[in-house]
Design a protein around this motif. Sequence first.
Motif, PDB file in Angstrom:
ATOM      1  N   ALA A 118      -4.152  -6.159 -11.650  1.00 20.93           N
ATOM      2  CA  ALA A 118      -3.823  -6.418 -10.244  1.00 20.93           C
ATOM      3  C   ALA A 118      -2.320  -6.570 -10.058  1.00 20.93           C
ATOM      4  N   LEU A 119      -1.676  -7.314 -10.959  1.00 22.68           N
ATOM      5  CA  LEU A 119      -0.233  -7.533 -10.841  1.00 22.68           C
ATOM      6  C   LEU A 119       0.544  -6.255 -11.147  1.00 22.68           C
ATOM      7  N   TRP A 121      -0.494  -2.893 -11.214  1.00 23.06           N
ATOM      8  CA  TRP A 121      -0.698  -1.799 -10.267  1.00 23.06           C
ATOM      9  C   TRP A 121      -0.226  -2.189  -8.865  1.00 23.06           C
ATOM     10  N   GLY A 122      -0.371  -3.467  -8.522  1.00 22.43           N
ATOM     11  CA  GLY A 122       0.063  -3.916  -7.209  1.00 22.43           C
ATOM     12  C   GLY A 122       1.564  -3.813  -7.028  1.00 22.43           C
ATOM     13  N   GLY A 170      -6.489  -2.738 -10.598  1.00 20.92           N
ATOM     14  CA  GLY A 170      -5.577  -2.447  -9.514  1.00 20.92           C
ATOM     15  C   GLY A 170      -6.227  -1.779  -8.326  1.00 20.92           C
ATOM     16  N   VAL A 173      -6.390  -3.545  -4.957  1.00 22.50           N
ATOM     17  CA  VAL A 173      -5.053  -3.623  -4.375  1.00 22.50           C
ATOM     18  C   VAL A 173      -4.681  -2.297  -3.727  1.00 22.50           C
ATOM     19  N   GLY A 471       1.590  -3.951  -1.514  1.00 19.70           N
ATOM     20  CA  GLY A 471       1.023  -3.893  -2.858  1.00 19.70           C
ATOM     21  C   GLY A 471       1.237  -5.184  -3.621  1.00 19.70           C
ATOM     22  N   THR A 472       2.448  -5.743  -3.539  1.00 17.12           N
ATOM     23  CA  THR A 472       2.749  -6.991  -4.237  1.00 17.12           C
ATOM     24  C   THR A 472       1.915  -8.141  -3.685  1.00 17.12           C
ATOM     25  N   GLY A 475      -1.603  -7.625  -4.655  1.00 17.33           N
ATOM     26  CA  GLY A 475      -1.745  -7.802  -6.093  1.00 17.33           C
ATOM     27  C   GLY A 475      -1.781  -9.262  -6.496  1.00 17.33           C
TER      28      GLY A 475
END
Length: 530
Positions: A118-119, A121-122, A170, A173, A471-472, A475
């Motif tokens: 998640a982090l 790809w985000g 990801g 996200v 995205g961030t 994420g």
Amino acid sequence: MSDAENTLKNGEIDPFRRPAELSDDGDVNSTHKEDVLSLEHTDPVLHAKMHLINNAIDEIGFTGYQTKLFILNGFGYAVDSLVLLIQSVIASKAALEFHPSYDTALTIAAYCGMLAGALFWGMSADIIGRKFAFNFSLIFCSVFAIVAGASPSWPVLGTFIALCSFGAGGNLVLDTAVFLEYLPSKQQWLLTLMAAWWGVGQLIAGLFAWAFIPNFSCQDPTIFPDAAPCTRGINWGWRYVWFASGALVFVMSIARVSVIRLKETPKYLIGEGKDAEVVETLQEIATKYNRPCSLTLASLEACGIIDSQVRRNSVAHASKRASLAEIGLHLRGLFTTRRIGTSTAMIWFSWTLIGLAYPLYTVLLPKYLESRGAAVGTTSEYIQWRNYAIINMCGIFGPIPAGFMCETRLGRKYTMVIGALTTMVFLFAYTQVRTAAQNLGFNCAINFCLNIYYGTLYAYTPEVLPSAHRGTGNGFAVGFNRVMGILSAIIAEEADPRTAVPIYICAALYVVMALVAALFPFEPRGSRSS
């Protein structure tokens, strides 16, 4: 007066912009809707260009391109839930073969992989774009899902599950961001409906478990004292589940790169200062589907130059992409104003709460079903896994009424309130289950109502996040969710699955979720995402 002139006056937002126009049926004309963060932008030029892009997308309308995105992005939703549920349903059978010292290690491995995914790809979606993750995340996931089925030991299985989960992690996200950034405002409710794919993934996991585990697995010696020692040769069921799942995800990943050749989203490109590519992308869609599109390069350039193009006080990027400053910029962008910061914090808190409540329920559910099997008459393992598939199928339908509810006066916020409170009611009622029919019925109701809340939260999150930092923000929201998933696995290891205490805890958490949803500062209904 042109849209650019209407939105800007000497490079600033025009406070006397004309009000929303009404169509003949009384609805607000979508090309003149307000953007949900229109009063929160710190870069008026970027806001003006976003407004023109929204107008162009609304003018083109819903096409076959969005239909393909609904399906292909939906694959990502399905894979996320598929991977999470598979590791939980196969854990007990793999444990019979490997005799682990820590039973919930696979759940922890899955959530660690999901957290990292998640982090990664985000943030990469905001730094290098949405296209890369869309094309490669599922391929990465599928390879390690297949390999996981050949694992020779418990630690190796946990490692491959973590890597598989990293690829899948990801998708929640990216899928929402990509679909939303091509979606006309009139159809934004489809973002809520897309969460039905989450239920599809749950159903697939349940069907694979039902097909393979009862027929190709060792017997549990705690239930069958005369059971033979569990060896690989008679315990292929959980491996078949991974092989089948990995093959399915691989087919999905190929479809993503062959059915549609995704172009970078216009809202990401505009933050990069690539006005010409924005116009080219939207005009190409309009031409292909024979739709009007009046957006021109001249109209975008007339708005001015956004800060990211001169790298001064940029709202989109730092001077160096691969740097801590870039990550810091995107995090600060989520707290640019007090209202945006409050919204971000409350969204993250909501994801944290459901990150504990939902996994705690799903991790303990198979054990809880087994512990109550004799009491409710489901002594057959075949019947238990059949019911598990039926319960997961019910989750498909929760986002369908949610999609319609969020377009009524309830809006997104109170749709979430209703979903959370009805889930709470059924969770409390579930502790009184005494028959097989009650057991199945209440589980179906819980899964249905839970996905009303979950599906709406999925859609609400990207709708109210600034596009340059979407995205961030998404994420980190999913990341907090995964952290609590790890905690839920630790709780499940220590908790007694024969008691109803974890069910009561889950129910109480949904009350808090409902309260937080009611206090969200933004309501996207009737507005357009920025």
